[in-house]
Design a protein around this motif. Sequence first.
Motif, PDB file in Angstrom:
ATOM      1  N   SER A  50      22.155 -63.518  43.247  1.00 14.90           N
ATOM      2  CA  SER A  50      23.307 -63.457  43.916  1.00 14.90           C
ATOM      3  C   SER A  50      23.191 -61.923  44.721  1.00 14.90           C
ATOM      4  CB  SER A  50      24.674 -63.535  42.948  1.00 14.90           C
ATOM      5  OG  SER A  50      24.529 -62.444  42.279  1.00 14.90           O
ATOM      6  N   GLN A  51      23.607 -62.021  45.805  1.00 15.64           N
ATOM      7  CA  GLN A  51      23.793 -60.697  46.454  1.00 15.64           C
ATOM      8  C   GLN A  51      24.823 -59.886  46.178  1.00 15.64           C
ATOM      9  OE1 GLN A  51      24.349 -61.332  50.803  1.00 15.64           O
ATOM     10  NE2 GLN A  51      22.735 -59.760  51.188  1.00 15.64           N
ATOM     11  N   ALA A  52      24.682 -58.614  46.077  1.00 15.03           N
ATOM     12  CA  ALA A  52      25.729 -57.631  45.672  1.00 15.03           C
ATOM     13  C   ALA A  52      26.974 -57.663  46.416  1.00 15.03           C
ATOM     14  CB  ALA A  52      25.155 -56.291  45.416  1.00 15.03           C
ATOM     15  N   ALA A  53      28.084 -57.204  46.175  1.00 10.56           N
ATOM     16  CA  ALA A  53      29.049 -57.270  46.946  1.00 10.56           C
ATOM     17  C   ALA A  53      29.045 -56.057  47.631  1.00 10.56           C
ATOM     18  CB  ALA A  53      30.525 -57.220  45.900  1.00 10.56           C
ATOM     19  N   PRO A  54      29.831 -56.161  49.033  1.00 11.10           N
ATOM     20  CA  PRO A  54      29.522 -55.192  49.839  1.00 11.10           C
ATOM     21  C   PRO A  54      30.497 -53.800  49.538  1.00 11.10           C
ATOM     22  CG  PRO A  54      30.961 -56.781  50.542  1.00 11.10           C
ATOM     23  CD  PRO A  54      30.172 -57.364  49.616  1.00 11.10           C
ATOM     24  N   ILE A  55      30.085 -52.757  49.904  1.00 13.21           N
ATOM     25  CA  ILE A  55      31.022 -51.600  49.638  1.00 13.21           C
ATOM     26  C   ILE A  55      32.140 -51.562  50.699  1.00 13.21           C
ATOM     27  CG2 ILE A  55      31.012 -49.136  49.394  1.00 13.21           C
ATOM     28  CD1 ILE A  55      28.122 -49.133  48.867  1.00 13.21           C
ATOM     29  N   ARG A  56      33.428 -51.667  50.163  1.00  7.38           N
ATOM     30  CA  ARG A  56      34.522 -51.866  51.225  1.00  7.38           C
ATOM     31  C   ARG A  56      35.131 -50.445  51.498  1.00  7.38           C
ATOM     32  NH1 ARG A  56      37.392 -56.473  51.488  1.00  7.38           N
ATOM     33  NH2 ARG A  56      39.432 -55.599  51.322  1.00  7.38           N
ATOM     34  N   ILE A  57      35.214 -49.967  52.699  1.00  5.49           N
ATOM     35  CA  ILE A  57      35.469 -48.483  53.113  1.00  5.49           C
ATOM     36  C   ILE A  57      36.408 -48.517  53.813  1.00  5.49           C
ATOM     37  CG2 ILE A  57      34.493 -46.648  54.532  1.00  5.49           C
ATOM     38  CD1 ILE A  57      31.553 -47.487  53.392  1.00  5.49           C
ATOM     39  N   ALA A  58      37.393 -47.517  53.777  1.00  2.00           N
ATOM     40  CA  ALA A  58      38.702 -47.300  54.452  1.00  2.00           C
ATOM     41  C   ALA A  58      38.309 -45.985  55.333  1.00  2.00           C
ATOM     42  CB  ALA A  58      39.752 -47.415  53.997  1.00  2.00           C
ATOM     43  N   LEU A  59      38.754 -46.019  56.572  1.00  4.12           N
ATOM     44  CA  LEU A  59      38.650 -44.786  57.277  1.00  4.12           C
ATOM     45  C   LEU A  59      39.896 -44.027  57.766  1.00  4.12           C
ATOM     46  CD1 LEU A  59      35.611 -45.754  59.901  1.00  4.12           C
ATOM     47  CD2 LEU A  59      35.146 -44.319  57.654  1.00  4.12           C
ATOM     48  N   ALA A  60      39.821 -42.629  57.711  1.00  7.02           N
ATOM     49  CA  ALA A  60      41.055 -42.047  58.138  1.00  7.02           C
ATOM     50  C   ALA A  60      40.592 -40.894  58.958  1.00  7.02           C
ATOM     51  CB  ALA A  60      41.850 -41.653  56.942  1.00  7.02           C
ATOM     52  N   ASP A  61      40.831 -41.059  60.315  1.00 10.97           N
ATOM     53  CA  ASP A  61      40.796 -39.680  61.289  1.00 10.97           C
ATOM     54  C   ASP A  61      41.329 -40.220  62.291  1.00 10.97           C
ATOM     55  OD1 ASP A  61      39.398 -38.155  63.259  1.00 10.97           O
ATOM     56  OD2 ASP A  61      37.814 -38.172  61.702  1.00 10.97           O
ATOM     57  N   ASP A  62      42.310 -39.083  62.644  1.00 13.50           N
ATOM     58  CA  ASP A  62      43.198 -39.067  64.045  1.00 13.50           C
ATOM     59  C   ASP A  62      42.472 -39.374  65.436  1.00 13.50           C
ATOM     60  OD1 ASP A  62      42.299 -36.364  63.419  1.00 13.50           O
ATOM     61  OD2 ASP A  62      43.891 -35.822  65.143  1.00 13.50           O
ATOM     62  N   GLN A  63      41.162 -39.191  65.378  1.00 13.80           N
ATOM     63  CA  GLN A  63      40.516 -39.275  66.659  1.00 13.80           C
ATOM     64  C   GLN A  63      39.617 -40.616  66.590  1.00 13.80           C
ATOM     65  OE1 GLN A  63      38.208 -36.097  68.080  1.00 13.80           O
ATOM     66  NE2 GLN A  63      39.080 -34.656  66.519  1.00 13.80           N
ATOM     67  N   VAL A  64      40.249 -41.642  67.490  1.00 16.15           N
ATOM     68  CA  VAL A  64      39.524 -42.845  67.568  1.00 16.15           C
ATOM     69  C   VAL A  64      38.162 -42.873  67.720  1.00 16.15           C
ATOM     70  CG1 VAL A  64      39.632 -44.993  68.923  1.00 16.15           C
ATOM     71  CG2 VAL A  64      41.760 -43.647  68.423  1.00 16.15           C
ATOM     72  N   CYS A  71      27.532 -52.016  53.676  1.00 12.79           N
ATOM     73  CA  CYS A  71      28.822 -51.201  53.800  1.00 12.79           C
ATOM     74  C   CYS A  71      29.580 -51.948  54.981  1.00 12.79           C
ATOM     75  CB  CYS A  71      28.641 -49.872  54.421  1.00 12.79           C
ATOM     76  SG  CYS A  71      27.979 -48.834  53.076  1.00 12.79           S
ATOM     77  N   ARG A  72      31.001 -52.428  54.594  1.00  8.34           N
ATOM     78  CA  ARG A  72      32.055 -52.802  55.290  1.00  8.34           C
ATOM     79  C   ARG A  72      33.133 -51.976  55.536  1.00  8.34           C
ATOM     80  NH1 ARG A  72      28.033 -55.399  55.660  1.00  8.34           N
ATOM     81  NH2 ARG A  72      27.493 -57.493  55.310  1.00  8.34           N
ATOM     82  N   GLY A  86      32.664 -43.909  65.987  1.00 10.30           N
ATOM     83  CA  GLY A  86      31.263 -43.337  65.797  1.00 10.30           C
ATOM     84  C   GLY A  86      30.813 -43.449  64.257  1.00 10.30           C
ATOM     85  N   LEU A  87      31.919 -43.312  63.513  1.00 13.55           N
ATOM     86  CA  LEU A  87      31.556 -43.568  61.859  1.00 13.55           C
ATOM     87  C   LEU A  87      31.235 -44.992  61.733  1.00 13.55           C
ATOM     88  CD1 LEU A  87      34.155 -41.252  60.151  1.00 13.55           C
ATOM     89  CD2 LEU A  87      31.479 -41.025  59.874  1.00 13.55           C
ATOM     90  N   LYS A  88      32.012 -45.893  62.306  1.00 14.99           N
ATOM     91  CA  LYS A  88      31.942 -47.339  62.267  1.00 14.99           C
ATOM     92  C   LYS A  88      30.536 -47.705  62.711  1.00 14.99           C
ATOM     93  CE  LYS A  88      35.274 -50.042  63.853  1.00 14.99           C
ATOM     94  NZ  LYS A  88      36.379 -50.189  64.543  1.00 14.99           N
ATOM     95  N   ALA A  89      30.033 -47.396  63.586  1.00 12.81           N
ATOM     96  CA  ALA A  89      28.820 -47.514  64.334  1.00 12.81           C
ATOM     97  C   ALA A  89      27.636 -47.311  63.363  1.00 12.81           C
ATOM     98  CB  ALA A  89      28.386 -46.856  65.659  1.00 12.81           C
ATOM     99  N   ILE A  90      27.677 -45.993  62.839  1.00 13.39           N
ATOM    100  CA  ILE A  90      26.849 -45.450  61.433  1.00 13.39           C
ATOM    101  C   ILE A  90      26.885 -46.381  60.241  1.00 13.39           C
ATOM    102  CG2 ILE A  90      26.378 -43.664  60.023  1.00 13.39           C
ATOM    103  CD1 ILE A  90      27.375 -41.781  62.171  1.00 13.39           C
ATOM    104  N   LEU A  91      28.119 -46.567  60.087  1.00  8.86           N
ATOM    105  CA  LEU A  91      28.051 -47.500  58.784  1.00  8.86           C
ATOM    106  C   LEU A  91      27.695 -48.917  59.126  1.00  8.86           C
ATOM    107  CD1 LEU A  91      31.716 -46.091  57.652  1.00  8.86           C
ATOM    108  CD2 LEU A  91      29.409 -45.813  56.617  1.00  8.86           C
TER     109      LEU A  91
END
Length: 214
Positions: free
Chosen positions: A2-16, A32-33, A21-26
């Motif tokens: 079975s495949q490992a569960a993805p790492i669920r990530i929440a991002l906080a930054d006031d600049q869209v 990572c999701r 950019g972080l989403k593109a890297i992740l």
Amino acid sequence: MSQAAPIRIALADDQVMVREGLKAILAGIADCRVVAEADSGQAMIELLASEAVDLVISDIRMPVLDGIEMTRQLRRSGQSVPVLLLTTFDDDDLLPRAAEAGAQGFLLKDIEPPDLEAAIREVVAGGSLLQPVTTDRVRGHYRYDDQSAPVEPFGPREIEILRLLAGGYSNREIANTIHLAEGTVKNYVSDILAKLGTRDRTRAVLKAITLRII
């Protein structure tokens, strides 16, 4: 298998644009999701009341509620989700404040994507990762004459302590930051000096920077 569960990530930054950019890297990290986003610390606290995540990656400087105070309030409420704080400011005061608030990671935003991935995995696995200083500036001005290799390789905890030594922190401050006994930190420092063949902390830091250990 079975495949490992993805790492669920929440991002906080006031600049869209920063969040994008972080989403593109992740997105380049297979497991990572990004499952939630917020434009302030307060918005993130409200979001986490109903959204389960494995990691919060947050800017420090945000309006309404900054990343450090957000982390402090999360801990006071009993929320234990790991927090990795990012900043563009190389400010000596931010690291101890972030650690005191309960953040597991503190990194400058100029970190390379592979190092960010390593930080995410370290923090999600229950470790801590702290990057209090930018060593390139020091390396550009100082070189340690003895460039012999360490007598033994350094472990992750020793690298972490070396970075804090480079930030000018005392054994007690290091102990409080990474949640170790002060005597344990003293033993780590002694081992670091022995491995580098240096007789004091300043020489150890300069040699570690020269050899690109930190």
